[in-house]
Design a protein around this motif. Structure first.
Motif, PDB file in Angstrom:
ATOM      1  N   HIS A 281       0.870  -1.186   0.000  1.00  0.00           N
ATOM      2  CA  HIS A 281       0.000   0.000   0.000  1.00  0.00           C
ATOM      3  C   HIS A 281       0.898   1.224   0.000  1.00  0.00           C
ATOM      4  O   HIS A 281       1.620   1.466   0.974  1.00  0.00           O
ATOM      5  N   LEU A 282       0.865   1.957  -1.095  1.00  0.00           N
ATOM      6  CA  LEU A 282       1.757   3.099  -1.241  1.00  0.00           C
ATOM      7  C   LEU A 282       0.914   4.361  -1.368  1.00  0.00           C
ATOM      8  O   LEU A 282       0.115   4.491  -2.296  1.00  0.00           O
ATOM      9  N   THR A 283       1.073   5.259  -0.400  1.00  0.00           N
ATOM     10  CA  THR A 283       0.383   6.548  -0.432  1.00  0.00           C
ATOM     11  C   THR A 283       1.432   7.592  -0.777  1.00  0.00           C
ATOM     12  O   THR A 283       2.441   7.719  -0.069  1.00  0.00           O
ATOM     13  N   LEU A 284       1.208   8.290  -1.886  1.00  0.00           N
ATOM     14  CA  LEU A 284       2.256   9.188  -2.383  1.00  0.00           C
ATOM     15  C   LEU A 284       2.227  10.541  -1.696  1.00  0.00           C
ATOM     16  O   LEU A 284       1.149  11.106  -1.455  1.00  0.00           O
ATOM     17  N   GLU A 285       3.395  11.069  -1.403  1.00  0.00           N
ATOM     18  CA  GLU A 285       3.526  12.421  -0.866  1.00  0.00           C
ATOM     19  C   GLU A 285       2.913  13.408  -1.870  1.00  0.00           C
ATOM     20  O   GLU A 285       3.057  13.232  -3.083  1.00  0.00           O
ATOM     21  N   GLY A 286       2.240  14.429  -1.370  1.00  0.00           N
ATOM     22  CA  GLY A 286       1.534  15.377  -2.234  1.00  0.00           C
ATOM     23  C   GLY A 286       2.436  16.489  -2.744  1.00  0.00           C
ATOM     24  O   GLY A 286       3.222  17.067  -1.993  1.00  0.00           O
TER      25      GLY A 286
END
Ligand SMILES: Nc1ncnc2c1ncn2[C@@H]1O[C@H](COP(=O)(O)OP(=O)(O)O)[C@@H](O)[C@H]1O
Length: 325
Positions: A281-286
């Protein structure tokens, strides 16, 4: 002896999240702690496009994880112009860009309007998701035995839905049951703090459709990358940023073999976990909270046995092995 070149990837794609462009002075997030570089975010996008354009072999596609322009634009009457700038920057790449829709898309546009903008990357016909026109989910196959599923995390939501529609009423009822605060954007005191107005969830129709796609992918021994604006794993997010019914999406994924990775945005600090079923699960930096001298985008190189993320700026390098099948 000649050096042995490592094998080339099967294909590669770009990833970027939460550009939130507006032609406005810098500001801060709700907590007042994190600076938002509204104007500079367009330049960071252009820098990302330039770096992607230089990649060899060329990228197969780009995943834009939502919140392409900031809600500030709506108040200033600048939504169409801001979106045109973001899309023009991306078009320089001349590869398909797949867009997730986030809360800031709905602060600027109705669903009807969005469907007629360049943010509608859903192909017509067989690959489209459930009840076309109503839910922005779809899938495509970029290479043999690979599939990408784009989920619509605001299918259940009061954002983007017409107030007199059954889906709006159903969503508002659920939100009010879970969130007794006067301000529905406030998670204060909630047992399930993801139940705020700026989030949304997946309808049962979308979950059923998703289940069918994954059944097909299992049968055909495909590897599947899923993307959506909202994270669905608490260890890859703060608890406020999760999709309302993230557990339902997780249980669909866990009842199949094919998903290898879930990509999300929304939580600007980013996040990552390998879950108990071997899914990354990869949540990308904005981009929006990234200082002008840095950046926040990446290229994912896909191999038979792994995906390698080459992150730029705030996004780190990561090797994601395929643990399943
Ligand atoms: N903790 C909170 N309490 C009340 N309102 C909030 C809270 N966090 C965010 N909001 C409001 O919710 C909306 C969306 O928040 P924002 O930070 O713009 O979202 P995003 O992280 O997607 O950019 C804004 O109107 C913001 O003021």
């Amino acid at each position: 002896m000649e050096a042995v070149e490592p094998p080339p990837p099967l294909f590669a794609f770009g990833v970027i999240a939460d550009i939130q462009y507006a032609d406005a002075e810098d500001g801060y997030d709700f907590s007042g702690c994190r600076r938002r570089y509204y104007r500079q975010s367009l330049q960071l996008l252009r820098d990302a496009v330039e770096a992607w354009a230089a990649e060899r072999p060329p990228l197969a596609f780009v995943l834009q994880l939502g919140d392409s322009i900031d809600g500030l634009n709506a108040r200033r009457g600048e939504a169409e112009g801001a979106l045109a700038q973001v899309l023009a920057a991306l078009e320089r790449l001349q590869v398909p860009v797949h867009h997730a829709w986030g809360n800031h898309e709905f602060y600027n546009f109705s669903r009807d309007r969005l469907a007629h903008t360049g943010l509608n990357s859903r192909p017509d016909g067989a690959m489209a998701g459930p009840t076309a026109g109503d839910c922005q989910a779809y899938h495509f196959s970029p290479a043999l035995r690979f599939r990408v599923v784009v989920l619509d995390a605001y299918d259940l939501s009061i954002l983007g839905r017409e107030p007199d529609s059954p889906r709006y009423r159903e969503s508002l009822q659920l939100l009010r049951e879970k969130n007794p605060n006067d301000n529905l954007n406030s998670p204060a005191g909630l047992k399930e703090p993801q139940f705020v107005e700026f989030n949304g969830g997946f309808s049962q129709a979308q979950l059923d459709w998703f289940n069918e796609i994954l059944k097909f992918s299992d049968e055909n021994q495909e590897k599947v990358v899923v993307m959506g604006h909202l994270p669905i794993h608490p260890d890859a997010s703060d608890r406020v940023s999760l999709a309302w019914n993230y557990e339902d999406a997780l249980s669909v994924i866990h009842s199949h073999q094919s998903v290898v990775c879930f990509l999300a945005g929304h939580q600007h600090d980013g996040g990552y976990c390998l879950d108990s079923h071997g899914i990354h699960h990869l949540t990308l930096e904005g981009v929006i909270e990234t200082p002008p001298e840095s950046n926040a985008f990446g290229t994912v190189y896909v191999y038979e046995d792994k995906m390698v993320l080459k992150g730029r700026g705030r996004i780190s390098e990561r090797v994601m092995h395929f643990w399943r099948q």
